[in-house]
Design a protein around this motif. Sequence first.
Motif, PDB file in Angstrom:
ATOM      1  N   ALA A   8      59.221 -33.674 -32.001  1.00  0.00           N
ATOM      2  CA  ALA A   8      60.440 -33.724 -32.817  1.00  0.00           C
ATOM      3  C   ALA A   8      60.607 -32.454 -33.639  1.00  0.00           C
ATOM      4  CB  ALA A   8      60.391 -34.939 -33.741  1.00  0.00           C
ATOM      5  N   LEU A   9      61.860 -31.983 -33.710  1.00  0.00           N
ATOM      6  CA  LEU A   9      62.168 -30.766 -34.470  1.00  0.00           C
ATOM      7  C   LEU A   9      63.207 -31.066 -35.553  1.00  0.00           C
ATOM      8  CD1 LEU A   9      62.672 -28.262 -31.469  1.00  0.00           C
ATOM      9  CD2 LEU A   9      60.531 -28.924 -32.573  1.00  0.00           C
ATOM     10  N   GLU A  10      63.017 -30.463 -36.709  1.00  0.00           N
ATOM     11  CA  GLU A  10      63.967 -30.644 -37.821  1.00  0.00           C
ATOM     12  C   GLU A  10      64.194 -29.278 -38.460  1.00  0.00           C
ATOM     13  OE1 GLU A  10      65.808 -32.908 -39.897  1.00  0.00           O
ATOM     14  OE2 GLU A  10      66.049 -31.103 -41.099  1.00  0.00           O
ATOM     15  N   SER A  11      65.464 -28.876 -38.515  1.00  0.00           N
ATOM     16  CA  SER A  11      65.760 -27.553 -39.107  1.00  0.00           C
ATOM     17  C   SER A  11      67.145 -27.586 -39.765  1.00  0.00           C
ATOM     18  CB  SER A  11      65.726 -26.464 -38.027  1.00  0.00           C
ATOM     19  OG  SER A  11      66.777 -26.663 -37.097  1.00  0.00           O
ATOM     20  N   SER A  12      67.478 -28.728 -40.405  1.00  0.00           N
ATOM     21  CA  SER A  12      68.851 -28.865 -40.893  1.00  0.00           C
ATOM     22  C   SER A  12      69.129 -28.078 -42.172  1.00  0.00           C
ATOM     23  CB  SER A  12      69.189 -30.337 -41.114  1.00  0.00           C
ATOM     24  OG  SER A  12      68.345 -30.887 -42.097  1.00  0.00           O
ATOM     25  N   CYS A  13      68.062 -27.767 -42.932  1.00  0.00           N
ATOM     26  CA  CYS A  13      68.297 -27.056 -44.193  1.00  0.00           C
ATOM     27  C   CYS A  13      67.229 -25.978 -44.392  1.00  0.00           C
ATOM     28  CB  CYS A  13      68.361 -28.060 -45.339  1.00  0.00           C
ATOM     29  SG  CYS A  13      68.976 -27.357 -46.870  1.00  0.00           S
ATOM     30  N   ASP A  14      66.348 -26.159 -45.372  1.00  0.00           N
ATOM     31  CA  ASP A  14      65.404 -25.081 -45.664  1.00  0.00           C
ATOM     32  C   ASP A  14      63.953 -25.436 -45.369  1.00  0.00           C
ATOM     33  OD1 ASP A  14      65.286 -26.900 -47.722  1.00  0.00           O
ATOM     34  OD2 ASP A  14      65.105 -25.407 -49.312  1.00  0.00           O
ATOM     35  N   PRO A  46      72.273 -19.893 -46.406  1.00  0.00           N
ATOM     36  CA  PRO A  46      72.270 -20.337 -45.004  1.00  0.00           C
ATOM     37  C   PRO A  46      71.760 -19.304 -44.011  1.00  0.00           C
ATOM     38  CG  PRO A  46      74.271 -21.055 -46.099  1.00  0.00           C
ATOM     39  CD  PRO A  46      73.557 -20.155 -47.066  1.00  0.00           C
ATOM     40  N   GLU A  47      72.148 -18.051 -44.173  1.00  0.00           N
ATOM     41  CA  GLU A  47      71.729 -17.015 -43.229  1.00  0.00           C
ATOM     42  C   GLU A  47      70.209 -16.821 -43.246  1.00  0.00           C
ATOM     43  OE1 GLU A  47      73.403 -15.436 -40.961  1.00  0.00           O
ATOM     44  OE2 GLU A  47      71.874 -13.954 -40.423  1.00  0.00           O
ATOM     45  N   ILE A  48      69.656 -16.838 -44.451  1.00  0.00           N
ATOM     46  CA  ILE A  48      68.188 -16.703 -44.565  1.00  0.00           C
ATOM     47  C   ILE A  48      67.518 -17.920 -43.923  1.00  0.00           C
ATOM     48  CG2 ILE A  48      66.246 -16.644 -46.209  1.00  0.00           C
ATOM     49  CD1 ILE A  48      67.991 -15.020 -48.094  1.00  0.00           C
ATOM     50  N   ALA A  49      68.084 -19.097 -44.153  1.00  0.00           N
ATOM     51  CA  ALA A  49      67.496 -20.329 -43.588  1.00  0.00           C
ATOM     52  C   ALA A  49      67.407 -20.217 -42.068  1.00  0.00           C
ATOM     53  CB  ALA A  49      68.332 -21.542 -43.998  1.00  0.00           C
ATOM     54  N   SER A  50      68.506 -19.811 -41.413  1.00  0.00           N
ATOM     55  CA  SER A  50      68.516 -19.715 -39.952  1.00  0.00           C
ATOM     56  C   SER A  50      67.449 -18.733 -39.474  1.00  0.00           C
ATOM     57  CB  SER A  50      69.876 -19.229 -39.443  1.00  0.00           C
ATOM     58  OG  SER A  50      70.910 -19.927 -40.065  1.00  0.00           O
ATOM     59  N   ARG A  51      67.400 -17.584 -40.094  1.00  0.00           N
ATOM     60  CA  ARG A  51      66.452 -16.551 -39.654  1.00  0.00           C
ATOM     61  C   ARG A  51      65.010 -17.010 -39.819  1.00  0.00           C
ATOM     62  NH1 ARG A  51      68.721 -11.069 -39.469  1.00  0.00           N
ATOM     63  NH2 ARG A  51      70.959 -11.340 -39.584  1.00  0.00           N
ATOM     64  N   LYS A  52      64.732 -17.692 -40.924  1.00  0.00           N
ATOM     65  CA  LYS A  52      63.358 -18.166 -41.161  1.00  0.00           C
ATOM     66  C   LYS A  52      62.989 -19.270 -40.167  1.00  0.00           C
ATOM     67  CE  LYS A  52      62.244 -15.479 -44.481  1.00  0.00           C
ATOM     68  NZ  LYS A  52      61.047 -14.631 -44.540  1.00  0.00           N
ATOM     69  N   VAL A  87      75.036 -25.290 -40.211  1.00  0.00           N
ATOM     70  CA  VAL A  87      75.284 -25.090 -38.779  1.00  0.00           C
ATOM     71  C   VAL A  87      74.287 -24.133 -38.119  1.00  0.00           C
ATOM     72  CG1 VAL A  87      77.141 -23.377 -39.113  1.00  0.00           C
ATOM     73  CG2 VAL A  87      77.056 -24.693 -37.023  1.00  0.00           C
ATOM     74  N   GLY A  88      74.076 -22.976 -38.722  1.00  0.00           N
ATOM     75  CA  GLY A  88      73.176 -21.987 -38.126  1.00  0.00           C
ATOM     76  C   GLY A  88      71.739 -22.486 -38.085  1.00  0.00           C
ATOM     77  N   ALA A  89      71.350 -23.195 -39.124  1.00  0.00           N
ATOM     78  CA  ALA A  89      69.986 -23.736 -39.203  1.00  0.00           C
ATOM     79  C   ALA A  89      69.787 -24.806 -38.120  1.00  0.00           C
ATOM     80  CB  ALA A  89      69.754 -24.325 -40.595  1.00  0.00           C
ATOM     81  N   LEU A  90      70.765 -25.686 -37.982  1.00  0.00           N
ATOM     82  CA  LEU A  90      70.683 -26.743 -36.957  1.00  0.00           C
ATOM     83  C   LEU A  90      70.593 -26.133 -35.554  1.00  0.00           C
ATOM     84  CD1 LEU A  90      73.460 -29.115 -38.363  1.00  0.00           C
ATOM     85  CD2 LEU A  90      71.048 -29.733 -38.126  1.00  0.00           C
ATOM     86  N   MET A  91      71.338 -25.047 -35.343  1.00  0.00           N
ATOM     87  CA  MET A  91      71.387 -24.433 -34.002  1.00  0.00           C
ATOM     88  C   MET A  91      70.013 -23.952 -33.536  1.00  0.00           C
ATOM     89  SD  MET A  91      75.018 -22.474 -34.239  1.00  0.00           S
ATOM     90  CE  MET A  91      74.801 -21.418 -32.841  1.00  0.00           C
ATOM     91  N   VAL A  92      69.168 -23.545 -34.486  1.00  0.00           N
ATOM     92  CA  VAL A  92      67.825 -23.073 -34.109  1.00  0.00           C
ATOM     93  C   VAL A  92      67.022 -24.234 -33.510  1.00  0.00           C
ATOM     94  CG1 VAL A  92      65.688 -22.027 -34.932  1.00  0.00           C
ATOM     95  CG2 VAL A  92      67.874 -21.309 -35.910  1.00  0.00           C
ATOM     96  N   GLY A  93      67.051 -25.377 -34.192  1.00  0.00           N
ATOM     97  CA  GLY A  93      66.328 -26.554 -33.681  1.00  0.00           C
ATOM     98  C   GLY A  93      66.899 -27.011 -32.354  1.00  0.00           C
ATOM     99  N   MET A  94      68.222 -27.033 -32.264  1.00  0.00           N
ATOM    100  CA  MET A  94      68.866 -27.511 -31.030  1.00  0.00           C
ATOM    101  C   MET A  94      68.537 -26.594 -29.845  1.00  0.00           C
ATOM    102  SD  MET A  94      70.658 -29.819 -29.543  1.00  0.00           S
ATOM    103  CE  MET A  94      71.579 -30.857 -30.686  1.00  0.00           C
ATOM    104  N   ALA A  95      68.583 -25.295 -30.068  1.00  0.00           N
ATOM    105  CA  ALA A  95      68.272 -24.365 -28.981  1.00  0.00           C
ATOM    106  C   ALA A  95      66.822 -24.550 -28.526  1.00  0.00           C
ATOM    107  CB  ALA A  95      68.505 -22.923 -29.440  1.00  0.00           C
ATOM    108  N   GLY A  96      65.927 -24.709 -29.486  1.00  0.00           N
ATOM    109  CA  GLY A  96      64.511 -24.916 -29.159  1.00  0.00           C
ATOM    110  C   GLY A  96      64.313 -26.212 -28.390  1.00  0.00           C
ATOM    111  N   ALA A  97      64.976 -27.267 -28.852  1.00  0.00           N
ATOM    112  CA  ALA A  97      64.796 -28.589 -28.220  1.00  0.00           C
ATOM    113  C   ALA A  97      65.359 -28.600 -26.802  1.00  0.00           C
ATOM    114  CB  ALA A  97      65.482 -29.648 -29.074  1.00  0.00           C
TER     115      ALA A  97
END
Length: 338
Positions: A8-14, A46-52, A87-97
């Motif tokens: 399971a992956l979670e990346s909705s926020c920080d 948000p931008e920092i969250a996605s990158r991290k 949105v950007g943070a969620l996309m990282v988890g979704m792409a990985g999953a």
Amino acid sequence: MKEPLILALESSCDETAVALTKGNKIICSLVSSQVKDHRPFGGVVPEIASRKHVIAINYLIDKALLEGNLDFKDIKAVAVCKGPGLVGALMVGMAGAKTLALALQVPLISINHIEAHIFSIIPENSWLKTPFVCLIVSGGHTMLVHVQNFGRYKLLGETLDDAAGEAFDKVAKFIGLSYPGGPEIEKAATAGNENKYAFPRPLLKSGDFNFSFSGLKTALIYFVRKLEAEGKQYKTEDVAASFQKAVVDVLVEKSINAAKQLGTENIAIVGGVSANSHLRNTFAEQAKNFRIKIALPSRDLSTDNAAMVGLAAGFHYLKRDFSNFKEDVDPNWPLISP
Ligand code: KG4
Ligand code: ZN
């Protein structure tokens, strides 16, 4: 059916989080917090969250498998938080999953973040049976839900403006405490007098199950500014304690009223703010008077994590609620579709 091993992956926020679960069992739960990256800005960027998330996620997946002494080939499904969130943070988890599910040829399961918080109640509370009232109280949400069954939810009420956690964060920032504000206010409040200032209890007697915390925050800000303008001394700790009490009083009374009205004996409290000790203690004290039982997740499962995503996915796996590879994130995905 044999319970599948779920990654399971979670990346909705920080928080970047990865977990391995099997049915109601958590095999491994890892959370990499970005708090120190956002702290200088006083909130999540948000931008920092996605990158991290991009930097942390693969490492966490490898580490989870290593800790669980498991291999990619053992994974029978990949679960991911699809929303709500950034949105950007969620996309990282979704792409990985999606990548993992496709490569491993296993089902992809999209999980609603709010529903995942509800499932966080399971590991510590095997006694809890549906139906129950659930207070979901986090940085993004404050709602009372009637959990008729897992998967069947009725909205009883929600915040009309700020979430309770958001109010904690904003008030903390205003009185000079760091991000995230909830734990900081809790810490400061232990040295304060919670009866020093009588801040408003918004919508306490509204007769419905909605909440409002924006007015309380504004009242506090005006009050403190007035003290300062008049040159009066005050202790941050007293402001923190009085604010915390005002929020908790409303959350507790409304939740208990909801349980009484629905004739249910059980209340579950989930989400980041449920880590708060004053909230936990007040619920415990008040519930006794009404013969209501309180279910709480462990503190690790109160705040964002991927184990709760895996637990929810275990339930959806049995119902074959699988997503296809056209699946996209939904930053505003409601718990209950209109
Ligand atoms: O569930 P969560 O980790 O993320 C969201 O889904 O929003 O909740 C984060 C929120 C933040 O607003 C944070 O300040 C609050 O939960 N929080 C707390 C405590 N720990 C976290 N609020 C009050 N007391 C705490 N101990
Ligand atoms: Zn959350």
